[in-house]
Design a protein around this motif. Sequence first.
Motif, PDB file in Angstrom:
ATOM      1  N   VAL A  70       0.861  -1.172   0.000  1.00 57.26           N
ATOM      2  CA  VAL A  70       0.000   0.000   0.000  1.00 57.26           C
ATOM      3  C   VAL A  70       0.904   1.230   0.000  1.00 57.26           C
ATOM      4  N   GLY A 117       1.348   5.521   0.137  1.00 65.40           N
ATOM      5  CA  GLY A 117       0.688   6.701   0.659  1.00 65.40           C
ATOM      6  C   GLY A 117       1.505   7.951   0.410  1.00 65.40           C
ATOM      7  N   PHE A 127      -1.945  13.088   6.582  1.00 64.97           N
ATOM      8  CA  PHE A 127      -2.284  12.210   5.473  1.00 64.97           C
ATOM      9  C   PHE A 127      -2.796  13.010   4.294  1.00 64.97           C
ATOM     10  N   THR A 162      -3.846   7.676  -0.256  1.00 71.38           N
ATOM     11  CA  THR A 162      -3.318   6.326  -0.196  1.00 71.38           C
ATOM     12  C   THR A 162      -3.904   5.484  -1.317  1.00 71.38           C
ATOM     13  N   THR A 180      -8.488   3.717  -3.526  1.00 73.76           N
ATOM     14  CA  THR A 180      -7.824   4.943  -3.093  1.00 73.76           C
ATOM     15  C   THR A 180      -8.611   5.590  -1.959  1.00 73.76           C
ATOM     16  N   CYS A 227       6.513  10.323   0.415  1.00 73.48           N
ATOM     17  CA  CYS A 227       5.968   9.068  -0.074  1.00 73.48           C
ATOM     18  C   CYS A 227       6.217   7.999   0.998  1.00 73.48           C
ATOM     19  N   LEU A 281      -5.702  -0.217   3.269  1.00 71.87           N
ATOM     20  CA  LEU A 281      -5.348   1.191   3.173  1.00 71.87           C
ATOM     21  C   LEU A 281      -5.268   1.790   4.567  1.00 71.87           C
ATOM     22  N   SER A 282      -4.407   2.775   4.729  1.00 72.71           N
ATOM     23  CA  SER A 282      -4.264   3.417   6.028  1.00 72.71           C
ATOM     24  C   SER A 282      -4.009   4.901   5.850  1.00 72.71           C
ATOM     25  N   THR A 283      -4.621   5.693   6.726  1.00 72.80           N
ATOM     26  CA  THR A 283      -4.385   7.130   6.752  1.00 72.80           C
ATOM     27  C   THR A 283      -3.465   7.530   7.887  1.00 72.80           C
ATOM     28  N   TYR A 317       2.945   3.110   8.415  1.00 72.38           N
ATOM     29  CA  TYR A 317       3.806   2.955   7.246  1.00 72.38           C
ATOM     30  C   TYR A 317       5.240   2.730   7.707  1.00 72.38           C
TER      31      TYR A 317
END
Length: 124
Positions: A33, A35, A47, A50, A58, A96, A104-106, A111
Amino acid sequence: QVQLVESGGGLVQAGGSLRLSCAASGRTFSSYVMGWFRQAPGKEREFVATLSGSGGSTSYADSVKGRFAISKDNAKNTVYLQMNNLKPEDTAVYYCAARAGVILSTTAASYGYWGQGTQVTVSS
């Protein structure tokens, strides 16, 4: 292990556009994933967008929805952030990031891999 290198930042007038690129190393790029986050002076990292490994899903921050678009080219191991109708409040260092898995993660803390960042400055 993934290494990320951003490019494409610069100075642009309000209303203008920029496209950021993030080149990733590694042969399993499609399994991550990706982001984009940004950090303005004196503010926390926030954020932006992503994208799933396949590119089919997305999510965007409300502040950029309808103006920014995240995409990727798995053949080139590159993820992009197309930024249109830029505003002075979009001024920040853009990072990035990559995380293994499919969800997906905000959240920046989720990350595990980060680039060095690229400066975007929008003048009024």
